[in-house]
Design an enzyme around this catalytic site. Structure first.
Site, PDB file in Angstrom:
ATOM      1  N   TYR A  98       0.805  -1.228   0.000  1.00 34.97           N
ATOM      2  CA  TYR A  98       0.000   0.000   0.000  1.00 34.97           C
ATOM      3  C   TYR A  98       0.839   1.281   0.000  1.00 34.97           C
ATOM      4  O   TYR A  98       0.276   2.379  -0.045  1.00 34.97           O
ATOM      5  CB  TYR A  98      -0.908   0.031   1.232  1.00 34.97           C
ATOM      6  CG  TYR A  98      -1.864  -1.132   1.333  1.00 34.97           C
ATOM      7  CD1 TYR A  98      -2.886  -1.308   0.399  1.00 34.97           C
ATOM      8  CD2 TYR A  98      -1.758  -2.062   2.364  1.00 34.97           C
ATOM      9  CE1 TYR A  98      -3.767  -2.377   0.490  1.00 34.97           C
ATOM     10  CE2 TYR A  98      -2.635  -3.138   2.466  1.00 34.97           C
ATOM     11  CZ  TYR A  98      -3.632  -3.289   1.527  1.00 34.97           C
ATOM     12  OH  TYR A  98      -4.500  -4.348   1.626  1.00 34.97           O
ATOM     13  N   HIS A 146      -4.773   5.838  -1.397  1.00 33.48           N
ATOM     14  CA  HIS A 146      -5.393   5.804  -0.068  1.00 33.48           C
ATOM     15  C   HIS A 146      -4.389   6.145   1.033  1.00 33.48           C
ATOM     16  O   HIS A 146      -4.785   6.414   2.166  1.00 33.48           O
ATOM     17  CB  HIS A 146      -5.975   4.410   0.175  1.00 33.48           C
ATOM     18  CG  HIS A 146      -7.348   4.408   0.774  1.00 33.48           C
ATOM     19  ND1 HIS A 146      -8.198   5.501   0.769  1.00 33.48           N
ATOM     20  CD2 HIS A 146      -8.036   3.424   1.427  1.00 33.48           C
ATOM     21  CE1 HIS A 146      -9.335   5.177   1.377  1.00 33.48           C
ATOM     22  NE2 HIS A 146      -9.255   3.937   1.785  1.00 33.48           N
ATOM     23  N   TYR A 176      -4.846  -0.293   9.851  1.00 36.56           N
ATOM     24  CA  TYR A 176      -5.561  -0.343   8.574  1.00 36.56           C
ATOM     25  C   TYR A 176      -6.650   0.726   8.567  1.00 36.56           C
ATOM     26  O   TYR A 176      -7.197   1.097   9.601  1.00 36.56           O
ATOM     27  CB  TYR A 176      -6.125  -1.730   8.254  1.00 36.56           C
ATOM     28  CG  TYR A 176      -5.034  -2.706   7.901  1.00 36.56           C
ATOM     29  CD1 TYR A 176      -4.518  -2.744   6.604  1.00 36.56           C
ATOM     30  CD2 TYR A 176      -4.493  -3.550   8.865  1.00 36.56           C
ATOM     31  CE1 TYR A 176      -3.486  -3.620   6.280  1.00 36.56           C
ATOM     32  CE2 TYR A 176      -3.457  -4.424   8.550  1.00 36.56           C
ATOM     33  CZ  TYR A 176      -2.960  -4.451   7.253  1.00 36.56           C
ATOM     34  OH  TYR A 176      -1.926  -5.303   6.939  1.00 36.56           O
ATOM     35  N   ASN A 202      -9.787   1.090   7.716  1.00 35.82           N
ATOM     36  CA  ASN A 202     -11.153   0.939   8.226  1.00 35.82           C
ATOM     37  C   ASN A 202     -11.246   0.905   9.743  1.00 35.82           C
ATOM     38  O   ASN A 202     -12.340   0.983  10.299  1.00 35.82           O
ATOM     39  CB  ASN A 202     -11.794  -0.328   7.643  1.00 35.82           C
ATOM     40  CG  ASN A 202     -12.055  -0.202   6.152  1.00 35.82           C
ATOM     41  OD1 ASN A 202     -11.769   0.825   5.540  1.00 35.82           O
ATOM     42  ND2 ASN A 202     -12.595  -1.244   5.559  1.00 35.82           N
ATOM     43  N   ASN A 236     -14.187   5.497   4.732  1.00 37.34           N
ATOM     44  CA  ASN A 236     -14.262   4.532   5.830  1.00 37.34           C
ATOM     45  C   ASN A 236     -13.363   4.876   7.013  1.00 37.34           C
ATOM     46  O   ASN A 236     -13.699   4.577   8.161  1.00 37.34           O
ATOM     47  CB  ASN A 236     -13.939   3.123   5.326  1.00 37.34           C
ATOM     48  CG  ASN A 236     -15.060   2.551   4.483  1.00 37.34           C
ATOM     49  OD1 ASN A 236     -16.221   2.931   4.629  1.00 37.34           O
ATOM     50  ND2 ASN A 236     -14.725   1.645   3.580  1.00 37.34           N
TER      51      ASN A 236
END
Length: 199
Positions: A18, A23, A69, A71, A117
């Site tokens: 990532y 994001h 993470y 979320n 989120n």
């Protein structure tokens, strides 16, 4: 918490896959900020985050990258807020925004998650929408109504292109300059400057 402390929390996902994703703009901005002051991040398990700090003028800047993470970002933010007993006006959340064009910045002192989120979880865990967030536009994916959700996921988790990165580096610089001036400029002026910026 001391009056001269500023808490900046950049949202993203931990993990090598990532690192360069859209994001992870919150992480990428904080890495740029910390390098400017030769500050190194270390993992703080009790805060569920990687953490560093440095001094600018008379203020101490504390930077956090949640290790939960996206979320579950609220778990880390709540741990930070509770540990330092922070007034939320001292907290600034850095986050990507799919509804803003690439290169656009939006500073909001409160508001809904807008479908993000990470923000949704922070609102849920803090039980309030009243916290500062600096949103950085990543643009929308190509329109495909039959695969809209899939397109959105692949867009936000997709890697930033070299062309996008060139634009985002200018955005990071503008946000960093504004954060550096928090103790010398009126906050409303800073908000206006950021919201009118577009590269």
């Amino acid at each position: 918490m001391k009056d001269n402390e500023v808490f900046i929390i950049g949202l993203g996902n931990p993990g090598k896959q990532y690192i360069k994703s859209r994001h992870n703009i919150g992480f990428l901005l904080l890495e740029t900020f910390s390098k400017k002051y030769d500050a190194q991040f270390t993992l703080k398990n009790k805060l569920k985050s990687r953490y560093t700090e440095f001094k600018i003028n008379d203020s101490i800047y504390k930077l956090f990258m949640p290790h939960t993470y996206m979320n579950n970002s609220g778990d880390a933010v709540k741990a930070i807020v509770d540990w330092y007993k922070i007034s939320l006006d001292k907290v600034f959340i850095i986050v990507d925004d799919i509804d803003l064009p690439l290169g656009k910045i939006r500073f909001r002192k409160k508001g809904s998650s807008g479908g993000h989120n990470g923000l949704k979880d922070i609102i849920n865990k803090l039980q309030t929408e009243n916290f500062n967030r600096i949103k950085i536009g990543i643009g929308s994916p190509p329109i495909n109504e039959t695969k809209k959700q899939l397109n959105t996921i692949s867009h936000v988790l997709g890697n930033i292109s070299s062309q996008e990165n060139s634009t985002l580096e200018k955005v990071y610089q503008k946000v960093i300059e504004s954060l550096e001036e928090l103790d010398i400029k009126n906050e409303d002026y800073i908000i206006s400057e950021l919201n009118s910026f577009h590269k």
